[in-house]
Design a protein around this motif. Structure first.
Motif, PDB file in Angstrom:
ATOM      1  N   PRO A 212       0.824  -1.211   0.000  1.00  0.00           N
ATOM      2  CA  PRO A 212       0.000   0.000   0.000  1.00  0.00           C
ATOM      3  C   PRO A 212       0.855   1.256   0.000  1.00  0.00           C
ATOM      4  O   PRO A 212       1.985   1.270   0.501  1.00  0.00           O
ATOM      5  N   ALA A 213       0.280   2.328  -0.543  1.00  0.00           N
ATOM      6  CA  ALA A 213       1.029   3.578  -0.652  1.00  0.00           C
ATOM      7  C   ALA A 213       1.348   4.172   0.718  1.00  0.00           C
ATOM      8  O   ALA A 213       2.378   4.825   0.901  1.00  0.00           O
ATOM      9  N   TRP A 214       0.447   3.936   1.718  1.00  0.00           N
ATOM     10  CA  TRP A 214       0.675   4.568   3.020  1.00  0.00           C
ATOM     11  C   TRP A 214       1.853   3.949   3.766  1.00  0.00           C
ATOM     12  O   TRP A 214       2.373   4.536   4.713  1.00  0.00           O
ATOM     13  N   LEU A 215       2.294   2.740   3.336  1.00  0.00           N
ATOM     14  CA  LEU A 215       3.449   2.134   3.991  1.00  0.00           C
ATOM     15  C   LEU A 215       4.757   2.791   3.570  1.00  0.00           C
ATOM     16  O   LEU A 215       5.724   2.792   4.329  1.00  0.00           O
ATOM     17  N   GLY A 216       4.770   3.340   2.360  1.00  0.00           N
ATOM     18  CA  GLY A 216       5.974   4.009   1.892  1.00  0.00           C
ATOM     19  C   GLY A 216       7.169   3.070   1.829  1.00  0.00           C
ATOM     20  O   GLY A 216       7.097   1.982   1.271  1.00  0.00           O
ATOM     21  N   GLU A 217       8.282   3.477   2.435  1.00  0.00           N
ATOM     22  CA  GLU A 217       9.504   2.676   2.462  1.00  0.00           C
ATOM     23  C   GLU A 217       9.726   2.020   3.822  1.00  0.00           C
ATOM     24  O   GLU A 217      10.871   1.750   4.207  1.00  0.00           O
ATOM     25  N   GLN A 218       8.668   1.764   4.555  1.00  0.00           N
ATOM     26  CA  GLN A 218       8.815   1.152   5.864  1.00  0.00           C
ATOM     27  C   GLN A 218       9.317  -0.290   5.727  1.00  0.00           C
ATOM     28  O   GLN A 218       8.895  -1.020   4.833  1.00  0.00           O
ATOM     29  N   PRO A 219      10.205  -0.729   6.641  1.00  0.00           N
ATOM     30  CA  PRO A 219      10.704  -2.117   6.581  1.00  0.00           C
ATOM     31  C   PRO A 219       9.632  -3.095   7.052  1.00  0.00           C
ATOM     32  O   PRO A 219       8.667  -2.721   7.716  1.00  0.00           O
ATOM     33  N   SER A 220       9.831  -4.348   6.750  1.00  0.00           N
ATOM     34  CA  SER A 220       8.897  -5.389   7.156  1.00  0.00           C
ATOM     35  C   SER A 220       9.031  -5.658   8.652  1.00  0.00           C
ATOM     36  O   SER A 220      10.042  -5.292   9.276  1.00  0.00           O
ATOM     37  N   PRO A 221       8.034  -6.290   9.265  1.00  0.00           N
ATOM     38  CA  PRO A 221       8.139  -6.599  10.703  1.00  0.00           C
ATOM     39  C   PRO A 221       9.362  -7.457  11.040  1.00  0.00           C
ATOM     40  O   PRO A 221       9.976  -7.268  12.096  1.00  0.00           O
ATOM     41  N   LEU A 222       9.726  -8.419  10.164  1.00  0.00           N
ATOM     42  CA  LEU A 222      10.900  -9.253  10.430  1.00  0.00           C
ATOM     43  C   LEU A 222      12.179  -8.427  10.453  1.00  0.00           C
ATOM     44  O   LEU A 222      13.046  -8.606  11.324  1.00  0.00           O
ATOM     45  N   ALA A 223      12.292  -7.499   9.492  1.00  0.00           N
ATOM     46  CA  ALA A 223      13.482  -6.643   9.462  1.00  0.00           C
ATOM     47  C   ALA A 223      13.552  -5.762  10.705  1.00  0.00           C
ATOM     48  O   ALA A 223      14.642  -5.536  11.258  1.00  0.00           O
ATOM     49  N   ARG A 224      12.402  -5.280  11.179  1.00  0.00           N
ATOM     50  CA  ARG A 224      12.408  -4.463  12.391  1.00  0.00           C
ATOM     51  C   ARG A 224      12.817  -5.285  13.607  1.00  0.00           C
ATOM     52  O   ARG A 224      13.553  -4.792  14.481  1.00  0.00           O
ATOM     53  N   GLN A 225      12.348  -6.532  13.692  1.00  0.00           N
ATOM     54  CA  GLN A 225      12.731  -7.382  14.819  1.00  0.00           C
ATOM     55  C   GLN A 225      14.226  -7.668  14.818  1.00  0.00           C
ATOM     56  O   GLN A 225      14.879  -7.642  15.874  1.00  0.00           O
ATOM     57  N   ILE A 226      14.800  -7.944  13.630  1.00  0.00           N
ATOM     58  CA  ILE A 226      16.245  -8.190  13.542  1.00  0.00           C
ATOM     59  C   ILE A 226      17.032  -6.952  13.953  1.00  0.00           C
ATOM     60  O   ILE A 226      18.015  -7.019  14.704  1.00  0.00           O
ATOM     61  N   TRP A 227      16.577  -5.797  13.493  1.00  0.00           N
ATOM     62  CA  TRP A 227      17.271  -4.551  13.833  1.00  0.00           C
ATOM     63  C   TRP A 227      17.179  -4.267  15.329  1.00  0.00           C
ATOM     64  O   TRP A 227      18.181  -3.880  15.950  1.00  0.00           O
ATOM     65  N   GLN A 228      16.015  -4.486  15.930  1.00  0.00           N
ATOM     66  CA  GLN A 228      15.880  -4.261  17.365  1.00  0.00           C
ATOM     67  C   GLN A 228      16.764  -5.228  18.156  1.00  0.00           C
ATOM     68  O   GLN A 228      17.348  -4.853  19.178  1.00  0.00           O
ATOM     69  N   GLY A 229      16.862  -6.490  17.665  1.00  0.00           N
ATOM     70  CA  GLY A 229      17.748  -7.434  18.347  1.00  0.00           C
ATOM     71  C   GLY A 229      19.200  -7.013  18.274  1.00  0.00           C
ATOM     72  O   GLY A 229      19.942  -7.121  19.267  1.00  0.00           O
ATOM     73  N   LEU A 230      19.634  -6.533  17.099  1.00  0.00           N
ATOM     74  CA  LEU A 230      21.018  -6.074  16.963  1.00  0.00           C
ATOM     75  C   LEU A 230      21.299  -4.866  17.841  1.00  0.00           C
ATOM     76  O   LEU A 230      22.367  -4.755  18.454  1.00  0.00           O
ATOM     77  N   VAL A 231      20.332  -3.941  17.897  1.00  0.00           N
ATOM     78  CA  VAL A 231      20.524  -2.750  18.736  1.00  0.00           C
ATOM     79  C   VAL A 231      20.613  -3.141  20.203  1.00  0.00           C
ATOM     80  O   VAL A 231      21.459  -2.637  20.959  1.00  0.00           O
ATOM     81  N   THR A 232      19.763  -4.067  20.627  1.00  0.00           N
ATOM     82  CA  THR A 232      19.800  -4.507  22.022  1.00  0.00           C
ATOM     83  C   THR A 232      21.111  -5.198  22.352  1.00  0.00           C
ATOM     84  O   THR A 232      21.749  -4.932  23.392  1.00  0.00           O
TER      85      THR A 232
END
Length: 255
Positions: A212-232
């Motif tokens: 959808p157009a409203w999502l824009g360039e937002q990452p997928s939920p899996l990518a966000r979980q991986i990024w949050q794990g790396l940051v933690t």
């Protein structure tokens, strides 16, 4: 050739019955905003209350982003009347997106008649009458027809905020519900339309599904979980390194 505006026979409604009840908390709250009164009293607080009543009557509730700052400024300076302010709210982006696009022509007529004239529609005759006007000339024509009607000018004039007329009548144990509770902003039809646009069980991140157009360039939920794990994990590693460095410095200076 445009069809002439059909006639609608008035029916017996509370709006046509004069109320002789003593004013109370359930009486309709009328707000008159004449330019002469504002100049004489200089009561800006009273005008602020009238503007809030106009927002509640048309929008039920207006967030800060939905407020019409230019119209408010023109009303405060006396360039427009309260009737012009109501017209501006009805033709604003907020009303078009929140009411006009979410309802059929029949239900939009009910919304406008209830919010502008302060009464229910006179049955199917008036509902069909104004629906044809919307279909041929659009929202602006219907708003002008209601605000220029003798009924509106006689009931509210140019300086009174519209309100639900004769909601509480003498001899009745319980009055009518407020119009905003009788007719919410949209009904089940719009919920069905939204559901058909976003089928249940589908995900915008599934392979082959258009995003959808409203999502824009937002990452997928899996990518966000991986990024949050790396940051933690990185945060724990940096904290441990800082503590180890501090302990090494303290141990070096000890005798």
């Amino acid at each position: 050739m445009a069809l002439p505006l059909l006639a609608a026979r008035p029916s017996s409604l509370n709006a046509r019955v004069p109320s002789f009840a003593i004013a109370s908390e359930e009486s309709p709250r009328q707000a008159v905003a004449t330019l002469e009164t504002r100049k004489a009293s200089g009561d800006r607080l009273s005008l602020d209350v009238q503007i809030e009543q106009a927002y509640r009557q048309i929008f039920f509730h207006a967030f800060k982003v939905d407020r019409e700052v230019v119209l408010e400024s023109q009303l405060r300076s006396g360039q427009i009347t309260m009737r012009d302010f109501i017209r501006g709210l009805l033709l604003s982006r907020r009303f078009r997106e929140g009411f006009y696009e979410c309802n059929s022509n029949y239900r939009l007529v009910e919304q406008l008649v209830g919010r502008v004239l302060g009464r229910p529609v006179y049955g199917d005759q008036e509902r069909i009458r104004y629906s044809i006007l919307i279909a041929e000339h659009g929202l602006v024509a219907l708003v002008d027809a209601l605000l220029d009607s003798p009924e509106y000018l006689e009931a509210f004039g140019y300086d009174t905020v519209p309100y639900q007329r004769s909601r509480v009548l003498p001899g009745r144990a319980q009055g009518e519900r407020p119009f905003n509770q009788q007719a919410p902003r949209y009904d089940g039809r719009w919920r069905d339309v939204i559901a058909s646009r976003a089928p249940r069980g589908s995900s915008p991140w599934s392979p082959g599904t258009p995003r959808p157009a409203w999502l824009g360039e937002q990452p997928s939920p899996l990518a966000r979980q991986i990024w949050q794990g790396l940051v933690t994990a990185g945060g724990f590693a940096i904290t441990g390194l800082v503590l180890w460095t501090a302990a090494a410095m303290l141990s070096t200076g000890a005798p």
